[in-house]
Design a protein around this motif. Structure first.
Motif, PDB file in Angstrom:
ATOM      1  N   GLY A  72       0.837  -1.188   0.000  1.00  0.00           N
ATOM      2  CA  GLY A  72       0.000   0.000   0.000  1.00  0.00           C
ATOM      3  C   GLY A  72       0.874   1.239   0.000  1.00  0.00           C
ATOM      4  O   GLY A  72       2.071   1.155   0.301  1.00  0.00           O
ATOM      5  N   SER A  73       0.276   2.364  -0.354  1.00  0.00           N
ATOM      6  CA  SER A  73       1.046   3.606  -0.291  1.00  0.00           C
ATOM      7  C   SER A  73       0.397   4.526   0.732  1.00  0.00           C
ATOM      8  O   SER A  73      -0.828   4.473   0.942  1.00  0.00           O
ATOM      9  CB  SER A  73       1.105   4.286  -1.655  1.00  0.00           C
ATOM     10  OG  SER A  73      -0.162   4.773  -2.004  1.00  0.00           O
ATOM     11  N   PHE A  74       1.223   5.313   1.394  1.00  0.00           N
ATOM     12  CA  PHE A  74       0.709   6.259   2.378  1.00  0.00           C
ATOM     13  C   PHE A  74       1.601   7.485   2.359  1.00  0.00           C
ATOM     14  O   PHE A  74       2.832   7.359   2.480  1.00  0.00           O
ATOM     15  CB  PHE A  74       0.690   5.627   3.786  1.00  0.00           C
ATOM     16  CG  PHE A  74      -0.128   6.423   4.773  1.00  0.00           C
ATOM     17  CD1 PHE A  74      -1.500   6.192   4.931  1.00  0.00           C
ATOM     18  CD2 PHE A  74       0.461   7.440   5.522  1.00  0.00           C
ATOM     19  CE1 PHE A  74      -2.256   6.940   5.815  1.00  0.00           C
ATOM     20  CE2 PHE A  74      -0.293   8.200   6.404  1.00  0.00           C
ATOM     21  CZ  PHE A  74      -1.649   7.953   6.556  1.00  0.00           C
ATOM     22  N   ALA A  75       0.961   8.640   2.203  1.00  0.00           N
ATOM     23  CA  ALA A  75       1.669   9.923   2.213  1.00  0.00           C
ATOM     24  C   ALA A  75       2.910   9.898   1.318  1.00  0.00           C
ATOM     25  O   ALA A  75       3.973  10.393   1.690  1.00  0.00           O
ATOM     26  CB  ALA A  75       2.036  10.302   3.649  1.00  0.00           C
ATOM     27  N   GLY A  76       2.751   9.274   0.140  1.00  0.00           N
ATOM     28  CA  GLY A  76       3.817   9.343  -0.867  1.00  0.00           C
ATOM     29  C   GLY A  76       4.889   8.285  -0.755  1.00  0.00           C
ATOM     30  O   GLY A  76       5.871   8.327  -1.502  1.00  0.00           O
ATOM     31  N   THR A 137       7.804  14.482  14.057  1.00  0.00           N
ATOM     32  CA  THR A 137       8.670  13.723  13.145  1.00  0.00           C
ATOM     33  C   THR A 137       8.483  14.115  11.687  1.00  0.00           C
ATOM     34  O   THR A 137       9.246  13.679  10.834  1.00  0.00           O
ATOM     35  CB  THR A 137       8.393  12.203  13.287  1.00  0.00           C
ATOM     36  OG1 THR A 137       6.974  11.989  13.213  1.00  0.00           O
ATOM     37  CG2 THR A 137       8.927  11.666  14.596  1.00  0.00           C
ATOM     38  N   GLU A 138       7.463  14.924  11.409  1.00  0.00           N
ATOM     39  CA  GLU A 138       7.175  15.277  10.017  1.00  0.00           C
ATOM     40  C   GLU A 138       7.066  16.786   9.850  1.00  0.00           C
ATOM     41  O   GLU A 138       6.584  17.468  10.769  1.00  0.00           O
ATOM     42  CB  GLU A 138       5.846  14.644   9.571  1.00  0.00           C
ATOM     43  CG  GLU A 138       5.990  13.310   8.883  1.00  0.00           C
ATOM     44  CD  GLU A 138       6.156  12.136   9.823  1.00  0.00           C
ATOM     45  OE1 GLU A 138       6.694  11.118   9.376  1.00  0.00           O
ATOM     46  OE2 GLU A 138       5.762  12.230  10.995  1.00  0.00           O
ATOM     47  N   ASN A 139       7.507  17.297   8.702  1.00  0.00           N
ATOM     48  CA  ASN A 139       7.319  18.727   8.448  1.00  0.00           C
ATOM     49  C   ASN A 139       5.857  18.986   8.043  1.00  0.00           C
ATOM     50  O   ASN A 139       5.085  18.062   7.848  1.00  0.00           O
ATOM     51  CB  ASN A 139       8.310  19.243   7.402  1.00  0.00           C
ATOM     52  CG  ASN A 139       8.110  18.584   6.044  1.00  0.00           C
ATOM     53  OD1 ASN A 139       6.996  18.150   5.716  1.00  0.00           O
ATOM     54  ND2 ASN A 139       9.166  18.508   5.253  1.00  0.00           N
ATOM     55  N   GLU A 140       5.514  20.275   7.925  1.00  0.00           N
ATOM     56  CA  GLU A 140       4.117  20.648   7.697  1.00  0.00           C
ATOM     57  C   GLU A 140       3.534  19.988   6.435  1.00  0.00           C
ATOM     58  O   GLU A 140       2.405  19.492   6.438  1.00  0.00           O
ATOM     59  CB  GLU A 140       4.008  22.177   7.622  1.00  0.00           C
ATOM     60  CG  GLU A 140       2.592  22.710   7.411  1.00  0.00           C
ATOM     61  CD  GLU A 140       1.623  22.351   8.552  1.00  0.00           C
ATOM     62  OE1 GLU A 140       2.086  21.978   9.654  1.00  0.00           O
ATOM     63  OE2 GLU A 140       0.396  22.439   8.332  1.00  0.00           O
ATOM     64  N   GLU A 141       4.344  19.964   5.380  1.00  0.00           N
ATOM     65  CA  GLU A 141       3.857  19.382   4.120  1.00  0.00           C
ATOM     66  C   GLU A 141       3.482  17.903   4.327  1.00  0.00           C
ATOM     67  O   GLU A 141       2.427  17.440   3.874  1.00  0.00           O
ATOM     68  CB  GLU A 141       4.962  19.515   3.066  1.00  0.00           C
ATOM     69  CG  GLU A 141       4.547  19.060   1.690  1.00  0.00           C
ATOM     70  CD  GLU A 141       5.748  18.813   0.783  1.00  0.00           C
ATOM     71  OE1 GLU A 141       6.873  19.273   1.107  1.00  0.00           O
ATOM     72  OE2 GLU A 141       5.554  18.134  -0.247  1.00  0.00           O
ATOM     73  N   LYS A 142       4.346  17.206   5.041  1.00  0.00           N
ATOM     74  CA  LYS A 142       4.091  15.770   5.261  1.00  0.00           C
ATOM     75  C   LYS A 142       2.935  15.556   6.231  1.00  0.00           C
ATOM     76  O   LYS A 142       2.166  14.603   6.084  1.00  0.00           O
ATOM     77  CB  LYS A 142       5.358  15.080   5.768  1.00  0.00           C
ATOM     78  CG  LYS A 142       6.377  14.904   4.659  1.00  0.00           C
ATOM     79  CD  LYS A 142       7.600  14.162   5.133  1.00  0.00           C
ATOM     80  CE  LYS A 142       8.592  14.006   3.984  1.00  0.00           C
ATOM     81  NZ  LYS A 142       9.952  13.746   4.458  1.00  0.00           N
ATOM     82  N   VAL A 143       2.808  16.439   7.213  1.00  0.00           N
ATOM     83  CA  VAL A 143       1.669  16.336   8.142  1.00  0.00           C
ATOM     84  C   VAL A 143       0.372  16.452   7.345  1.00  0.00           C
ATOM     85  O   VAL A 143      -0.568  15.664   7.542  1.00  0.00           O
ATOM     86  CB  VAL A 143       1.750  17.421   9.242  1.00  0.00           C
ATOM     87  CG1 VAL A 143       0.423  17.545   9.982  1.00  0.00           C
ATOM     88  CG2 VAL A 143       2.864  17.102  10.229  1.00  0.00           C
ATOM     89  N   LEU A 144       0.323  17.404   6.425  1.00  0.00           N
ATOM     90  CA  LEU A 144      -0.905  17.600   5.644  1.00  0.00           C
ATOM     91  C   LEU A 144      -1.216  16.388   4.766  1.00  0.00           C
ATOM     92  O   LEU A 144      -2.366  15.956   4.668  1.00  0.00           O
ATOM     93  CB  LEU A 144      -0.796  18.869   4.786  1.00  0.00           C
ATOM     94  CG  LEU A 144      -0.765  20.178   5.598  1.00  0.00           C
ATOM     95  CD1 LEU A 144      -0.551  21.380   4.686  1.00  0.00           C
ATOM     96  CD2 LEU A 144      -2.051  20.358   6.417  1.00  0.00           C
TER      97      LEU A 144
END
Ligand code: ADP
Ligand code: 5GP
Length: 202
Positions: A72-76, A137-144
């Motif tokens: 599966g894929s998740f957040a890229g 653990t994640e920057n804003e872009e990854k959080v979104l």
């Protein structure tokens, strides 16, 4: 008897790793399936412990060679469950735990209908987001991206047999243990033990 296959999904930040680590610390008879992923390790993560960190080429090779039970894929990023360790542990009667997203959970349910699917979530979506941000653990872009894909997880909630609410870790761990105990006691898993008795006492 084959072991129990537990599949745990939930939004990012739900507390899946936290709760599963706590359950496994209490029950030593469980095997955590270490997934392969193309995502980069977070600080504190060790290759082969939380994940096997692989390149996209290596992931593709594993898939082509039939070495993954599901993907599966998740957040890229891509994620997949290595097939052999899961089958070996189930074959030796252990409880096997997969922490995977909902598309992968659907593939497991299709291939292995006896799998027990559990959705773990805080009582509000906002709390998962707050935890995800607090984890840092994640920057804003990854959080979104993670929040967007977490919404997709809630959409698939009907495929799960149980919902475990993780408002406090202790209560969520109790619920997980109760599920494991009840599932291990199900008639369809145990009646084979008594065939001999039924033959001789008719
Ligand atoms: P997931 O694996 O579902 O993405 P984590 O286990 O990494 O989630 O948990 C996300 C963050 O929330 C972590 O910082 C963790 O310490 C925290 N956390 C987990 N469960 C709880 C809880 N019941 N109450 C408060 N914080 C929690
Ligand atoms: P994280 O990057 O936060 O560790 O995981 C992101 C998402 O990927 C979570 O929903 C997690 O359950 C899922 N995931 C982890 N391993 C696998 C896997 O092997 N297969 C699938 N389909 N999802 C996975």
């Amino acid at each position: 008897m084959a072991g129990l296959l537990l599949v745990v999904s939930g939004p990012s930040g739900a507390g899946k790793s936290t709760v599963l680590n706590a359950v496994m610390a209490k029950r030593k008879d469980m095997f955590f399936s270490v997934s392969a992923t193309t995502r980069a390790p977070r600080p504190g993560e060790t290759d082969g412990v939380q994940y096997s960190f692989v390149s996209p080429d290596e992931f593709h090779r594993m898939l082509q060679e039939g070495r993954l039970l599901e993907t599966g894929s998740f957040a890229g990023n891509w994620y997949g469950t290595p097939l052999d360790p899961v089958m070996e542990r189930l074959g030796s009667g252990e409880t096997v735990v997969l922490d995977i997203e909902s598309a992968g959970a659907a593939q497991v349910k299709e291939k292995y209908p006896n799998a027990v699917l559990i959705f773990l979530t805080p009582s509000t979506e906002e709390e998962a987001e707050r935890r995800l941000r607090n984890r840092g653990t994640e920057n804003e872009e990854k959080v979104l991206k993670r929040m967007a894909d977490s919404r997709r997880e809630y959409m698939q909630i009907d495929q799960y047999r149980y919902i475990v609410v993780n408002d406090t870790v202790e209560v969520a761990v109790q619920a997980m243990e109760a599920i494991i105990i009840a599932e291990c006691a199900r008639t369809k898993r145990n009646k084979g033990l008594f065939f001999k008795y039924r033959e001789t006492h008719r």
